[in-house]
Write a protein that holds these residues in place. Structure first.
Motif, PDB file in Angstrom:
ATOM      1  N   ARG A 169       2.318   1.771  -3.434  1.00 39.95           N
ATOM      2  CA  ARG A 169       1.335   2.310  -4.381  1.00 39.95           C
ATOM      3  C   ARG A 169       1.114   3.804  -4.140  1.00 39.95           C
ATOM      4  O   ARG A 169       0.990   4.587  -5.091  1.00 39.95           O
ATOM      5  N   ARG A 170       1.041   4.190  -2.868  1.00 37.55           N
ATOM      6  CA  ARG A 170       0.866   5.611  -2.572  1.00 37.55           C
ATOM      7  C   ARG A 170       2.066   6.425  -3.042  1.00 37.55           C
ATOM      8  O   ARG A 170       1.915   7.528  -3.590  1.00 37.55           O
ATOM      9  N   THR A 205       0.833  -1.209   0.000  1.00 43.22           N
ATOM     10  CA  THR A 205       0.000   0.000   0.000  1.00 43.22           C
ATOM     11  C   THR A 205       0.863   1.252   0.000  1.00 43.22           C
ATOM     12  O   THR A 205       0.582   2.227  -0.711  1.00 43.22           O
ATOM     13  N   ARG A 206       1.921   1.233   0.798  1.00 39.03           N
ATOM     14  CA  ARG A 206       2.827   2.383   0.825  1.00 39.03           C
ATOM     15  C   ARG A 206       3.510   2.588  -0.515  1.00 39.03           C
ATOM     16  O   ARG A 206       3.697   3.725  -0.970  1.00 39.03           O
ATOM     17  N   SER A 237       1.923   6.691  -6.778  1.00 41.06           N
ATOM     18  CA  SER A 237       0.885   7.639  -7.181  1.00 41.06           C
ATOM     19  C   SER A 237       1.341   9.077  -6.956  1.00 41.06           C
ATOM     20  O   SER A 237       1.113   9.958  -7.798  1.00 41.06           O
ATOM     21  N   ARG A 238       2.012   9.317  -5.828  1.00 38.14           N
ATOM     22  CA  ARG A 238       2.509  10.665  -5.538  1.00 38.14           C
ATOM     23  C   ARG A 238       3.583  11.081  -6.535  1.00 38.14           C
ATOM     24  O   ARG A 238       3.610  12.223  -7.011  1.00 38.14           O
TER      25      ARG A 238
END
Length: 301
Positions: free
Chosen positions: A23-24, A20-21, A27-28
């Motif tokens: 992916r974030r 999840t980290r 995305s950022r």
């Protein structure tokens, strides 16, 4: 009971958290890359104009403009400032900048003044035809300058106001948009303020000066930025109404510097003038950015 200890949290929960980290973070990074690309696309022509203003006319004429500044900046800017650019040596940039600055300030101040007074009358006064007057103002939102330019030009000619600051500024100072914005803001002023002002014996002008205007400062600042840039970028109306070169604005002057057909342009001085034309609106936005944001977002009284 077998007395065994509780099992630790599953390893897959840690893996899911790490995924999840990632992916974030991805995305950022993608969002920042897209923003940087947009900034580069917008800034590249400005950078090339700035670089072109520092080279000689021969370098630009050959189409061989480098990506780094040259050594002719002082010469080009001095020529643009004192003599103008183009084959015919148009009005000096110093004169055109002053004309544009004066026109933009007069238009912005005039629009804000008339809009505040008209919105104040519509909101705080009760008179026959009040809403008809408001809707008449509102309908003019669909009539930009280009639509009414022929009758407006005829009126200015009939009044013999050509080549004058009155003819240049007055037809542009009416603003239905600013009137609408001030009306919506005035409607949010609590009725208690009006009642308190009446109990203190304040008349309409005192209430406007002591209550309404202080509450409207951020909105006035935000609108000033917008209307200043609107006035600065005016092209069609000054082109029609002004024939005197001493009153020529920077936007009109830039277009006249560029020759037509096979004419050879002094692109170095033209680009220097373009850079000078960018500075006043950029400074206004930079210096009033805080007020501009507050005026668009602040709602508390």
């Amino acid at each position: 009971m077998d007395g065994s200890l509780a099992t630790p949290a599953p390893v897959r929960d840690d893996a899911l958290l790490r995924a999840t980290r990632r992916r974030r973070l991805a995305s950022r990074l993608l969002a920042h890359a897209a923003l940087l690309l947009g900034v580069a696309i917008v800034a590249f022509p400005i950078w090339m104009t700035l670089v072109g203003s520092t080279h000689d006319a021969g370098t630009i004429g050959r189409g061989d403009v480098p990506l780094l500044p040259g050594s002719h900046a002082a010469e080009n800017y001095a020529t643009a400032w004192n003599e103008g650019g183009g084959r015919t040596r148009t009005t000096p940039a110093s004169v055109m900048l002053w004309n544009s600055l004066l026109m933009a300030v007069l238009i912005a101040v005039g629009k804000i003044t008339i809009s505040i007074l008209s919105a104040y009358a519509v909101v705080f006064f009760r008179f026959p035809g009040r809403m008809i007057a408001f809707w008449a103002i509102f309908i003019t939102l669909m009539l930009p300058v280009e639509v009414r330019i022929i009758p407006t030009f005829q009126v200015i000619v009939d009044l013999n106001l050509g080549n004058s600051w009155t003819g240049l500024v007055v037809p542009l100072i009416a603003s239905a948009t600013a009137t609408l914005l001030f009306r919506q803001f005035f409607l949010t002023i609590p009725d208690e303020f009006v009642e308190a002002a009446k109990m203190d014996g304040a008349g309409p002008l005192r209430f406007l000066r002591d209550v309404v205007l202080p509450l409207s400062l951020t909105n006035i600042a935000a609108l000033f930025v917008i209307l200043f840039i609107y006035g600065w970028n005016q092209y069609l109306w000054p082109l029609l109404i002004i024939n005197d070169r001493s009153m020529e604005t920077i936007v009109v002057g830039l277009s006249k510097m560029i020759g037509r057909g096979d004419s050879q342009n002094d692109w170095n001085t033209i680009m220097a003038t373009a850079v000078l034309a960018l500075l006043p609106p950029v400074l206004v936005v930079a210096l009033m950015q805080r007020w501009f944001v507050r005026g668009l977002t602040e709602t508390e009284k």
